[in-house]
Write an enzyme that holds these catalytic residues in place. Structure first.
Site, PDB file in Angstrom:
ATOM      1  N   GLN A 179       0.801  -1.223   0.000  1.00  0.00           N
ATOM      2  CA  GLN A 179       0.000   0.000   0.000  1.00  0.00           C
ATOM      3  C   GLN A 179       0.836   1.276   0.000  1.00  0.00           C
ATOM      4  OE1 GLN A 179      -2.548  -1.803   3.299  1.00  0.00           O
ATOM      5  NE2 GLN A 179      -4.043  -0.529   2.256  1.00  0.00           N
ATOM      6  N   ARG A 216       4.311   0.181  12.639  1.00  0.00           N
ATOM      7  CA  ARG A 216       3.996  -1.163  12.153  1.00  0.00           C
ATOM      8  C   ARG A 216       4.025  -1.119  10.639  1.00  0.00           C
ATOM      9  NH1 ARG A 216      -1.837  -3.716  11.456  1.00  0.00           N
ATOM     10  NH2 ARG A 216      -0.988  -4.716   9.600  1.00  0.00           N
ATOM     11  N   ASN A 262      -1.391 -10.614   8.391  1.00  0.00           N
ATOM     12  CA  ASN A 262      -2.424  -9.619   8.623  1.00  0.00           C
ATOM     13  C   ASN A 262      -3.756 -10.157   8.130  1.00  0.00           C
ATOM     14  OD1 ASN A 262      -3.304  -6.715   9.188  1.00  0.00           O
ATOM     15  ND2 ASN A 262      -4.004  -7.005   7.089  1.00  0.00           N
ATOM     16  N   GLU A 263      -4.730 -10.183   9.009  1.00  0.00           N
ATOM     17  CA  GLU A 263      -6.105 -10.490   8.658  1.00  0.00           C
ATOM     18  C   GLU A 263      -6.276 -11.726   7.781  1.00  0.00           C
ATOM     19  OE1 GLU A 263      -8.085  -6.936   7.323  1.00  0.00           O
ATOM     20  OE2 GLU A 263      -7.681  -5.906   9.199  1.00  0.00           O
ATOM     21  N   ASN A 272      -7.331  -5.731  14.704  1.00  0.00           N
ATOM     22  CA  ASN A 272      -7.654  -4.590  13.843  1.00  0.00           C
ATOM     23  C   ASN A 272      -9.139  -4.311  14.024  1.00  0.00           C
ATOM     24  OD1 ASN A 272      -5.024  -4.896  12.997  1.00  0.00           O
ATOM     25  ND2 ASN A 272      -5.539  -5.638  10.947  1.00  0.00           N
ATOM     26  N   TYR A 275     -12.313  -1.584  13.590  1.00  0.00           N
ATOM     27  CA  TYR A 275     -12.792  -0.346  12.986  1.00  0.00           C
ATOM     28  C   TYR A 275     -14.275  -0.104  13.213  1.00  0.00           C
ATOM     29  CZ  TYR A 275      -8.595  -0.288   9.945  1.00  0.00           C
ATOM     30  OH  TYR A 275      -7.323  -0.258   9.456  1.00  0.00           O
ATOM     31  N   GLU A 323      -4.789  -1.957  14.454  1.00  0.00           N
ATOM     32  CA  GLU A 323      -5.294  -1.030  13.429  1.00  0.00           C
ATOM     33  C   GLU A 323      -6.594  -0.430  13.919  1.00  0.00           C
ATOM     34  OE1 GLU A 323      -5.947  -2.368   9.356  1.00  0.00           O
ATOM     35  OE2 GLU A 323      -4.005  -3.390   9.347  1.00  0.00           O
ATOM     36  N   TRP A 357      -4.432   3.335  11.875  1.00  0.00           N
ATOM     37  CA  TRP A 357      -4.367   3.113  10.428  1.00  0.00           C
ATOM     38  C   TRP A 357      -4.913   4.371   9.770  1.00  0.00           C
ATOM     39  CZ3 TRP A 357      -2.190  -0.724   7.546  1.00  0.00           C
ATOM     40  CH2 TRP A 357      -2.359  -0.591   6.161  1.00  0.00           C
ATOM     41  N   GLU A 414      -5.586   1.889  -1.184  1.00  0.00           N
ATOM     42  CA  GLU A 414      -6.560   1.152  -0.372  1.00  0.00           C
ATOM     43  C   GLU A 414      -7.210   0.020  -1.187  1.00  0.00           C
ATOM     44  OE1 GLU A 414      -7.098   0.739   2.706  1.00  0.00           O
ATOM     45  OE2 GLU A 414      -8.993  -0.320   2.559  1.00  0.00           O
ATOM     46  N   TRP A 415      -6.408  -0.949  -1.592  1.00  0.00           N
ATOM     47  CA  TRP A 415      -6.876  -2.146  -2.279  1.00  0.00           C
ATOM     48  C   TRP A 415      -7.869  -1.818  -3.386  1.00  0.00           C
ATOM     49  CZ3 TRP A 415      -3.032  -4.908  -0.939  1.00  0.00           C
ATOM     50  CH2 TRP A 415      -2.514  -4.829   0.342  1.00  0.00           C
ATOM     51  N   PHE A 459      -7.193   7.074   4.316  1.00  0.00           N
ATOM     52  CA  PHE A 459      -7.175   6.685   5.725  1.00  0.00           C
ATOM     53  C   PHE A 459      -6.072   7.399   6.520  1.00  0.00           C
ATOM     54  CE2 PHE A 459      -9.849   2.994   4.699  1.00  0.00           C
ATOM     55  CZ  PHE A 459     -10.525   2.775   5.881  1.00  0.00           C
TER      56      PHE A 459
HETATM   57  C1  FCB Z   1      -7.585  -3.390   7.002  1.00  0.00           C
HETATM   58  C2  FCB Z   1      -6.327  -3.734   6.234  1.00  0.00           C
HETATM   59  C3  FCB Z   1      -5.559  -2.525   5.769  1.00  0.00           C
HETATM   60  C4  FCB Z   1      -6.481  -1.451   5.285  1.00  0.00           C
HETATM   61  C5  FCB Z   1      -7.511  -1.131   6.334  1.00  0.00           C
HETATM   62  C6  FCB Z   1      -8.416   0.010   5.981  1.00  0.00           C
HETATM   63  O1  FCB Z   1      -8.501  -4.405   6.850  1.00  0.00           O
HETATM   64  O2  FCB Z   1      -5.485  -4.501   7.034  1.00  0.00           O
HETATM   65  O3  FCB Z   1      -4.653  -2.921   4.788  1.00  0.00           O
HETATM   66  O4  FCB Z   1      -7.087  -1.865   4.107  1.00  0.00           O
HETATM   67  O5  FCB Z   1      -8.280  -2.259   6.592  1.00  0.00           O
END
Ligand code: FCB
Length: 505
Positions: free
Chosen positions: A20, A87, A198-199, A339, A341, A412, A459, A466-467, A475
């Site tokens: 990213q 991180r 990660n995730e 993580n 949100y 995150e 984050w 952002e993917w 973000f």
């Molecule tokens: C998380 C991801 C990160 C980013 C945030 C917004 O799920 O780990 O890479 O996309 O969301």
């Protein structure tokens, strides 16, 4: 006062991931990852953007010969903002362009420069080994994380000789552990905080159920593509991720931990699930959702098996851990990264099980963002991101209570603004300040009530790739002007600066 009120030694940092932010995707010897391939599909990423340049952290982690005219770059900015830690993630294919074998020493040198500069500036490195970016070579060689051979070996284990069994496992699980081993050996004298994946839920679900993330395998259930079989693939991939994680942790513990005195964990995303009503059915639906979401990974790591709800519903589509694997998986974390949100309502949809069981269908729950027409919280730019501070508290307490009060890093947390905000509008991010303030207040409440919290990472440091949303979702606490890649700290960055400086002791 907020900072002071957190436990002593509590670490504040920001987070990013290699793909990213780094850029230089096809340069300096880096091999392609599955994301480099995925973003080529027209329409996959907003505006067909790529991460070839991203925000060029590869050069802009510090002001240097490439950009002599700038005094401040990323690590300097973190320092200026009084953060303790950063991180970041290491790109596997920058170290091993083919996933295994030949080392790209130019890539190794980059991470050495980054880590050394962080240490020079007093920023503690937190290194994550995998953030969605599997080397493409491994995807081509043996279907990457899906690696059917591993599964075949696992199920045939009892009938295989030990030697043959070990040979079979020379696949992804072993390749990841080898890559991790190399990183521990090379960077572990300075990096004391390691994260394996990660995730993994996102990897399994978005990569192999709804096809939204690389490698984009998806099911008939989602109706828009034909590859894959989401009734089994997400579970197989998740199983391999857990085993790969555990194998890497085993290497760290056996070969490095005593000498390097570091710790290792995994990063799990946790949308908190609140029952829509007080009914028993809705409570059970919310519990199922938590089990399928986070229990999928933390349950085996803490208890050595998948949650009972999953075992019952998924049945024999859910891979099993052998006795030997249970030993390796159980207890394979020194801390868990969460993580966090957002929060959704869950309800019992009173539906018979659909015939085609994709990963999401197995949950047999309804998702809702509103109760009696009232949203669970204000929605931010991303369609999944509702601002629900109390969910942070509940998520952390849930982990504390159900999983034996593990060491938790809130790894995150943050919110996004639209990509097309003007710079001045983006810099004036009072909503983001409110978000951080409210979430941190809830986090503190959890710490006060005994959750074993040791750190918090916002984050993200920077606006970045952002993917699927490409550059249309910002973000960052630092604004990036994508025309020249200059960094401009937003008001929220200065809010952190003040929060973290006032009480520095
Ligand atoms: C998380 C991801 C990160 C980013 C945030 C917004 O799920 O780990 O890479 O996309 O969301």
């Amino acid at each position: 006062e907020l900072r002071q009120s957190f436990p002593k030694g509590f670490v504040f940092g920001t987070a990013t991931s290699a793909y990213q932010v780094e850029g230089m995707a096809n340069k300096d010897g880096r091999g392609p990852s599955i994301w480099d391939e995925f973003v080529k599909i027209p329409g996959i990423v907003a505006n067909n953007a790529t991460a070839e340049v991203a925000v060029d952290q590869y050069h802009r982690y510090k002001a240097g010969p490439v950009l002599p005219y700038l005094l401040f770059e990323d690590v300097d900015i973190m320092k200026m903002l009084n953060f303790d830690a950063y991180r970041f993630s290491i790109s596997w294919s920058r170290i091993f362009p083919d996933g295994t074998g030949k080392v790209n020493w130019i890539g190794v040198a980059y991470y050495n420069r980054l880590i050394n500069y962080m240490i020079e500036k007093g920023i503690t490195p937190y290194a994550n080994l995998y953030h969605y970016d599997l080397p493409l070579a491994l995807e081509k060689k043996y279907k990457g994380l899906l690696s059917y051979q591993v599964v075949d070996c696992a199920s045939e284990q009892s009938s295989l000789s030990r030697v043959k069994f070990d040979k079979c496992f020379k696949l992804c699980r072993k390749d990841f552990a080898d890559y991790a081993d190399f990183c521990f050996k090379t960077f572990g004298d300075r990096v004391k905080n390691w994260m394996t994946f990660n995730e993994p839920r996102v990897v399994a679900a978005l990569g192999y159920d709804n096809g939204l993330f690389a490698p984009g395998r998806c099911s008939k259930a989602f109706g828009n593509c034909s590859a894959g079989n989401s009734a089994t693939e997400p579970y197989i991939v998740a199983h391999h991720l857990i085993l790969s994680h555990a194998a890497a942790v085993q290497r760290y513990r056996e070969k490095y931990q005593e000498k390097q005195k570091g710790r290792i964990g995994i990063l799990l995303d946790f949308v908190y699930y609140e029952p829509l009503t007080k009914s028993k059915a809705d409570n059970l639906a919310a519990q199922r959702a938590r089990d399928f979401h986070i229990g999928w990974f933390i349950h085996p790591i803490v208890y050595g098996e998948y949650p009972k709800t999953m075992q019952n519903i998924v049945g024999n589509r859910l891979p099993k851990f052998t006795k030997e694997e249970v030993k390796m998986v159980k207890g394979s974390m020194d801390f868990v990264g969460i993580n966090q949100y957002t929060t959704f309502y869950m309800y019992d949809p009173h539906q018979p099980k659909p015939k085609y069981l994709g990963y999401q269908q197995d949950w047999n729950v309804g998702f809702a963002y509103k109760k009696n027409g009232v949203p669970i919280g204000p929605r931010e730019n991303s369609n999944w991101l509702y601002n629900v501070p109390w969910g942070m508290y509940k998520a952390v307490m849930y982990i504390k209570e159900r999983y034996g009060n593990p060491t938790i890093i809130l790894s995150e947390n943050g919110m996004d603004d639209p990509g097309n905000f003007t710079r001045s509008k983006a810099l004036h991010d009072t909503t983001r300040i409110g978000y951080f303030k409210a979430y941190l207040t809830q986090l503190k409440k959890a710490a006060d009530e005994g959750a074993n919290l040791v750190g918090y990472f916002a984050w993200s440091l920077l606006d970045n790739f952002e993917w699927r949303s490409g550059y249309t979702s910002r973000f960052g606490i630092v604004y990036v002007d994508y025309t020249n890649l200059r960094r401009y700290p937003k008001m929220s960055a200065y809010w952190f600066k003040k929060l973290l400086e006032r009480n520095k002791d």
